[in-house]
Write a protein that holds these residues in place. Structure first.
Motif, mmCIF file in Angstrom:
data_model
loop_
_atom_site.group_PDB
_atom_site.id
_atom_site.type_symbol
_atom_site.label_atom_id
_atom_site.label_comp_id
_atom_site.label_asym_id
_atom_site.label_seq_id
_atom_site.Cartn_x
_atom_site.Cartn_y
_atom_site.Cartn_z
ATOM 1 N N LEU A 41 0.895 -0.745 0.225
ATOM 2 C CA LEU A 41 0.217 -0.258 0.037
ATOM 3 C C LEU A 41 0.980 0.900 -0.147
ATOM 4 O O LEU A 41 0.889 2.218 -0.890
ATOM 5 N N ARG A 42 2.154 1.307 0.012
ATOM 6 C CA ARG A 42 2.631 2.203 0.964
ATOM 7 C C ARG A 42 3.528 2.903 -0.865
ATOM 8 O O ARG A 42 3.754 3.651 -1.311
ATOM 9 N N ALA A 43 3.711 1.454 -1.369
ATOM 10 C CA ALA A 43 4.378 2.212 -2.493
ATOM 11 C C ALA A 43 3.406 2.569 -3.836
ATOM 12 O O ALA A 43 3.737 2.912 -4.677
ATOM 13 N N LEU A 44 2.238 1.894 -3.350
ATOM 14 C CA LEU A 44 1.164 2.251 -4.592
ATOM 15 C C LEU A 44 0.953 3.837 -4.051
ATOM 16 O O LEU A 44 0.647 4.678 -5.058
ATOM 17 N N ALA A 45 0.659 3.954 -3.011
ATOM 18 C CA ALA A 45 0.640 5.735 -2.683
ATOM 19 C C ALA A 45 2.029 7.183 -2.659
ATOM 20 O O ALA A 45 1.607 7.583 -2.808
ATOM 21 N N ARG A 46 2.897 6.177 -2.836
ATOM 22 C CA ARG A 46 4.038 6.968 -2.712
ATOM 23 C C ARG A 46 4.076 7.928 -4.111
ATOM 24 O O ARG A 46 4.181 9.144 -3.522
ATOM 25 N N PRO A 47 3.678 7.477 -5.208
ATOM 26 C CA PRO A 47 4.066 8.481 -6.225
ATOM 27 C C PRO A 47 2.714 9.775 -6.103
ATOM 28 O O PRO A 47 2.766 10.896 -6.242
ATOM 29 N N LEU A 48 1.852 9.367 -5.831
ATOM 30 C CA LEU A 48 0.219 10.216 -5.602
ATOM 31 C C LEU A 48 1.232 11.771 -4.075
ATOM 32 O O LEU A 48 0.904 12.765 -4.493
ATOM 33 N N TYR A 49 1.748 11.096 -2.943
ATOM 34 C CA TYR A 49 2.095 12.244 -1.363
ATOM 35 C C TYR A 49 3.480 12.919 -2.414
ATOM 36 O O TYR A 49 3.495 14.064 -2.487
ATOM 37 N N ARG A 50 4.272 11.928 -3.536
ATOM 38 C CA ARG A 50 5.481 13.336 -4.462
ATOM 39 C C ARG A 50 5.003 14.184 -5.087
ATOM 40 O O ARG A 50 5.600 15.428 -5.069
ATOM 41 N N TRP A 51 3.634 13.304 -5.874
ATOM 42 C CA TRP A 51 3.457 14.649 -6.227
ATOM 43 C C TRP A 51 2.354 15.660 -5.807
ATOM 44 O O TRP A 51 2.813 16.879 -6.537
ATOM 45 N N LEU A 52 1.699 15.253 -4.718
ATOM 46 C CA LEU A 52 1.446 16.172 -3.798
ATOM 47 C C LEU A 52 2.410 17.247 -3.630
ATOM 48 O O LEU A 52 2.666 18.079 -3.363
ATOM 49 N N LEU A 53 3.442 16.625 -2.519
ATOM 50 C CA LEU A 53 5.068 17.694 -2.423
ATOM 51 C C LEU A 53 5.136 18.179 -2.879
ATOM 52 O O LEU A 53 5.460 19.962 -3.921
ATOM 53 N N ALA A 54 5.417 18.099 -4.300
ATOM 54 C CA ALA A 54 6.319 18.570 -6.162
ATOM 55 C C ALA A 54 4.889 19.997 -6.305
ATOM 56 O O ALA A 54 5.522 21.072 -6.578
ATOM 57 N N THR A 55 3.633 19.562 -5.700
ATOM 58 C CA THR A 55 2.744 20.335 -6.729
ATOM 59 C C THR A 55 2.669 21.741 -5.576
ATOM 60 O O THR A 55 2.470 22.931 -6.051
ATOM 61 N N TYR A 56 1.847 21.325 -4.396
ATOM 62 C CA TYR A 56 1.433 21.960 -3.429
ATOM 63 C C TYR A 56 2.442 22.631 -2.768
ATOM 64 O O TYR A 56 2.710 23.569 -1.618
ATOM 65 N N GLY A 57 3.608 21.687 -2.031
ATOM 66 C CA GLY A 57 4.433 22.407 -1.261
ATOM 67 C C GLY A 57 4.996 24.072 -1.618
ATOM 68 O O GLY A 57 5.253 24.569 -0.521
ATOM 69 N N PRO A 58 5.167 24.101 -2.385
ATOM 70 C CA PRO A 58 6.034 25.449 -2.547
ATOM 71 C C PRO A 58 5.020 27.124 -2.607
ATOM 72 O O PRO A 58 5.420 27.245 -2.821
ATOM 73 N N ARG A 59 3.483 26.008 -2.962
ATOM 74 C CA ARG A 59 2.496 27.043 -2.584
ATOM 75 C C ARG A 59 2.493 27.768 -0.897
ATOM 76 O O ARG A 59 1.130 28.741 -0.578
#
Length: 253
Positions: A1-19
């Motif tokens: 489950l962690r492996a499946l969720a990892r791409p989502l978490y990375r996308w969220l960080l890259a997309t919304y983290g800088p905001r």
């Protein structure tokens, strides 16, 4: 489950983290990783419990009580801590205070304890969070956590239970998890195994006297005066105040 969720978490960080106007995490290694991988600067607010002024309790040299508390998750390989006791001399006993996550891990641990260290492992009911430190202080001598570094999160863990051990005035016994070891060594409040195998930590324990443990306990109680929620929350409140002040002085659109 962690492996499946990892791409989502990375996308969220890259997309919304800088905001984000600000970001916090629970340990220095995580803050360094956020900066290296995403260019995000994160403050560190450690997961420390509220301060409690608890007594120093002398260690009985004939029966030294280890304790581990938390969620009984299979990935944490809690059976290794039973193996630590099995490889330690007869003075050492382990108390588990565990919340079962529904995986029946506690049942498996009971069976493992009966096979590997009969009569030397006790399972007691968990207590509410606000009673953890006082319970540990009253019932144990050494907080035990041997966490296998199965991934980056586990390798760089800096969990609340470490600070609860310290708040309770316990000596600490851990594997060489870098973030936890940094705290234990900085305050000289326990022992760190040479590797993540039970035999290494058992060897460290077998060398300890009751006087050694009482010295670690004393230094834990001293460390608890700075490693507490009040100190961590002061930094968080200062961050909120800075953000509110910045917002108040931001030009209207």
């Amino acid at each position: 489950l962690r492996a499946l969720a990892r791409p989502l978490y990375r996308w969220l960080l890259a997309t919304y983290g800088p905001r984000a106007d600000a970001m916090v995490t629970v340990g220095p290694a995580l803050a360094e990783r956020y900066l290296a991988e995403f260019g995000l600067r994160a403050g560190v607010i450690r997961n420390c419990p509220p301060f409690e002024d608890l007594p120093l309790r002398a260690t009985d040299p004939r029966r030294i009580r280890l304790i581990h508390h938390g969620v009984a998750m299979p990935a944490r390989q809690l059976e290794k801590m039973i193996d630590v006791v099995a490889l330690s001399d007869a003075r050492w006993h382990l108390i588990f205070m565990l919340l079962d996550d529904g995986s029946r891990t506690v049942d498996a641990l009971r069976r493992h304890a009966q096979q590997r260290a009969p009569g030397r492992v006790t399972f007691r009911d968990p207590v509410p969070p606000d009673r953890i430190a006082a319970t540990l202080n009253a019932e144990a001598d050494v907080g035990l956590f041997l966490l296998s570094p199965v991934d980056f999160s586990y390798r760089m863990a800096l969990p609340n239970k470490l600070f609860e051990f310290i708040m309770a005035g316990l000596a600490v016994a851990i594997g060489p998890s870098p973030e936890m070891a940094r705290v234990v060594e900085a305050h000289d409040c326990g022992v760190v195994g040479g590797d993540f195998e039970p035999a290494s930590l058992a060897d460290r324990l077998n060398r300890l006297t009751a006087a050694d443990i009482d010295g670690f306990k004393r230094r834990s109680l001293e460390a608890a005066r700075t490693l507490n929620a009040e100190g961590e929350m002061a930094r968080l409140l200062a961050l909120y105040a800075e953000l509110l002040d910045r917002a108040a002085h931001r030009p209207a659109r």
